[in-house]
Design a protein around this motif. Structure first.
Motif, short mmCIF file in Angstrom:
data_model
loop_
_atom_site.label_atom_id
_atom_site.label_comp_id
_atom_site.label_asym_id
_atom_site.label_seq_id
_atom_site.Cartn_x
_atom_site.Cartn_y
_atom_site.Cartn_z
N PHE A 34 47.01 100.71 46.27
CA PHE A 34 45.79 99.84 47.21
C PHE A 34 47.11 98.31 47.29
O PHE A 34 47.60 98.15 46.32
N LYS A 35 46.64 97.86 48.29
CA LYS A 35 47.91 96.38 47.99
C LYS A 35 46.27 94.89 48.91
O LYS A 35 45.18 95.12 49.13
N THR A 36 46.94 93.68 48.11
CA THR A 36 45.81 92.69 48.57
C THR A 36 47.09 91.79 49.55
O THR A 36 47.51 91.35 49.03
N ALA A 37 46.20 90.19 49.55
CA ALA A 37 47.19 89.00 50.21
C ALA A 37 45.48 88.49 50.53
O ALA A 37 44.85 88.59 49.91
N GLY A 38 46.07 87.20 49.80
CA GLY A 38 44.68 85.91 50.19
C GLY A 38 46.40 84.34 50.84
O GLY A 38 46.90 84.44 50.21
N VAL A 39 45.39 83.62 51.74
CA VAL A 39 45.91 82.70 52.04
C VAL A 39 44.99 82.26 52.38
O VAL A 39 43.39 81.87 52.24
N HIS A 40 45.07 80.71 52.79
CA HIS A 40 44.98 79.21 53.50
C HIS A 40 44.42 79.54 54.91
O HIS A 40 45.67 79.02 55.15
N ALA A 41 43.49 80.08 55.23
CA ALA A 41 43.62 79.24 57.04
C ALA A 41 42.56 78.40 57.24
O ALA A 41 42.77 78.08 58.97
N GLY A 42 42.79 77.97 56.57
CA GLY A 42 41.91 76.18 56.66
C GLY A 42 40.01 75.60 57.05
O GLY A 42 39.53 75.06 57.83
N LEU A 43 39.29 77.42 56.35
CA LEU A 43 38.35 77.44 56.30
C LEU A 43 38.09 76.48 55.57
O LEU A 43 36.98 75.82 55.75
N ARG A 44 38.64 76.40 54.74
CA ARG A 44 38.26 75.14 53.03
C ARG A 44 39.48 74.05 53.88
O ARG A 44 39.82 74.26 54.73
N TYR A 45 38.97 72.76 52.54
CA TYR A 45 40.17 71.68 52.73
C TYR A 45 41.65 72.30 52.20
O TYR A 45 42.70 72.36 52.86
N SER A 46 41.74 73.06 50.83
CA SER A 46 43.01 72.86 50.64
C SER A 46 43.23 74.63 50.41
O SER A 46 43.78 75.30 50.07
N LYS A 47 41.84 74.94 49.96
CA LYS A 47 42.19 76.08 49.21
C LYS A 47 42.40 77.67 49.72
O LYS A 47 41.99 77.78 50.97
N LYS A 48 42.52 78.78 49.04
CA LYS A 48 43.05 79.99 49.92
C LYS A 48 41.82 80.61 50.31
O LYS A 48 40.19 80.17 49.85
N ASP A 49 41.09 80.75 51.66
CA ASP A 49 40.13 80.91 52.14
C ASP A 49 39.60 82.37 52.83
O ASP A 49 38.77 82.77 53.04
N LEU A 50 40.95 83.62 52.93
CA LEU A 50 41.24 84.66 53.92
C LEU A 50 41.56 85.46 53.36
O LEU A 50 42.45 85.42 52.52
N GLY A 51 40.47 86.51 52.70
CA GLY A 51 42.16 87.72 51.96
C GLY A 51 41.60 88.59 52.73
O GLY A 51 40.83 89.58 53.46
N VAL A 52 42.39 90.59 52.15
CA VAL A 52 42.27 91.73 52.36
C VAL A 52 42.93 92.74 51.84
O VAL A 52 43.96 91.97 50.62
N ILE A 53 42.03 93.34 51.16
CA ILE A 53 42.21 94.73 50.16
C ILE A 53 42.96 96.33 51.70
O ILE A 53 42.32 96.52 52.81
N TYR A 54 43.97 96.69 51.17
CA TYR A 54 44.21 97.68 51.78
C TYR A 54 44.89 98.71 51.36
O TYR A 54 45.39 98.39 50.46
#
Length: 411
Positions: free
Chosen positions: A25-45
């Motif tokens: 299992f792998k994951t990731a999380g990024v700041h896509a701009g949905l929120r002002y500055s915090k990470k807001d988009l992630g995936v479990i793979y």
């Protein structure tokens, strides 16, 4: 119960373990701009398609991502990735919201190079607003899943809304001579009164278990874990608990017929209860976790119902916040639960301090009781002396900050 106890003895909690601890299992999380500055988009793979099971909010108003995820799981019972966004719930958004959830699934599938039916989606945040699909698309393109502890933290951060802390855990056990790992990540802080609430929980395991058996186990365990927590009595539109089992541990397939099935059930139960308690502890504005245990009920159903009624009472919650040992609020909540009660037989204990015995008030030290109630964790025990039923529920106190947080949720 003895079989479950014996199974629990074989289970070890992995300090520092997470949702990426199970093999593959792998994951990731990024700041896509949905929120002002915090990470807001992630995936479990998962490196390969995993057997999947899920439970969802019982609210009659269900968000678009739930419908898309249900369709994905129904296709083959397999999921290889879960794409999650915060900031926007994509709930009550009509046909456009449904099409956006489908498009989010397609973006995830294309980026990861897997069939779209192997992708689940989940959203959390403000209801009634549309997803910013240009940002979703670009954010998904940034996702680069790996199995590092940093990637797990990135994912756990990306799914949070008003949460103040990340929520994760990991356990292992031995089945068929193989080490089975199970990791979990969750979010939830307000609108928590499951069946279920504005909570998302994701569980990964490298065990080999078929989807039907996994669904059966998850449904039962949810009733003893996530459905026994409450923060504010409000149920949301986006609740989901999703389990992925990819079989990389190479045990023989698990089902209720497997001689070590109960070991797996207990593993899942401990994972779900751990995450549920973390959600309750992090209730909006909360200062302490409250556990209510009811024993001596006519049956377990009554015990769980009574426990949840008590821990969900605003008067009990405010008393706990004020460190006020007002047991009258406890028995008042109990009386509203609808369970069978003999008014001459109720015991109430706060911590180790007996407040009521066989419905007779007991002398106690107010100073000692106040001191106990200032702890970060408080336990209330009620014995009904009606039968052998027992159950637990978890919640938090109700503070001034809860009102402040929710009075300006959108701003």
């Amino acid at each position: 119960m003895q079989a479950l106890s014996q199974s629990a003895e074989k289970i070890s909690e992995v300090q520092g373990g997470s949702i990426v601890s199970p093999i593959g299992f792998k994951t990731a999380g990024v700041h896509a701009g949905l929120r002002y500055s915090k990470k807001d988009l992630g995936v479990i793979y998962s490196e390969k398609p995993a057997h999947a099971a899920a439970v969802y909010t019982t609210s009659m108003v269900q968000a678009a991502p739930l419908h898309v995820t249900k369709d994905s799981i129904a296709a083959e019972g397999l999921i290889q990735a879960v794409v999650v966004n915060s900031a926007c719930a994509n709930a009550c958004t009509g046909e456009r919201g449904y099409q956006d959830a489908l498009q989010m699934r397609e973006y995830g599938a294309k980026h990861l190079g897997i069939p779209s039916q192997y992708v689940a989606v989940a959203s959390t945040g403000v209801i009634g607003e549309f997803l910013q699909m240009d940002k979703i698309e670009q954010g998904i393109k940034q996702l680069a899943p790996d199995s590092s502890s940093r990637s797990a933290e990135d994912f756990q951060t990306a799914i949070l809304t008003t949460d103040t802390v990340q929520k994760s855990c990991c356990y292992t056990t031995m089945i068929d001579g193989k080490t089975i790992s199970m990791g979990g990540a969750a979010k939830g802080s307000g609108m928590i009164h499951p069946n279920m609430a504005t909570m998302l929980a994701f569980v990964t395991t490298d065990a080999e278990v078929d989807s039907d058996s996994l669904q059966e186990a998850l449904k039962e365990i949810t009733n003893h874990s996530f459905n026994q927590i409450t923060v504010d009595g409000d149920t949301s539109t986006n609740d989901m608990v999703l389990v992925m089992a990819n079989g990389n541990a190479e045990n023989s397939p698990l089902s209720p017929q497997h001689p070590e099935w109960q070991a797996f059930v207990q593993l899942l139960s401990m994972t779900c209860k751990n995450l549920a308690k973390q959600i309750a502890r992090d209730g909006e504005g909360a200062t302490k976790l409250i556990e209510v245990e009811v024993t001596g009920a006519v049956n377990d159903t009554d015990a769980k119902k009574a426990a949840k009624q008590i821990v969900g009472s605003n008067l009990v919650k405010t008393a706990m916040f004020g460190a006020d040992a007002n047991w009258g609020r406890i028995i008042g909540a109990l009386g509203q639960s609808g369970v069978s009660i003999d008014n001459s037989m109720v015991d109430i204990t706060i911590g180790d301090i007996q407040m009521l015995q066989k419905s007779e008030p007991q002398p106690f030290s107010e100073e000692e009781a106040t001191g106990y109630l200032k702890n970060k964790e408080v336990k209330i025990t009620v014995n009904l002396h009606q039968g052998t039923g027992q159950g637990k529920a978890w919640g938090c106190d109700l503070s001034y900050d809860y009102v402040k947080i929710n009075a300006s949720y959108r701003t």
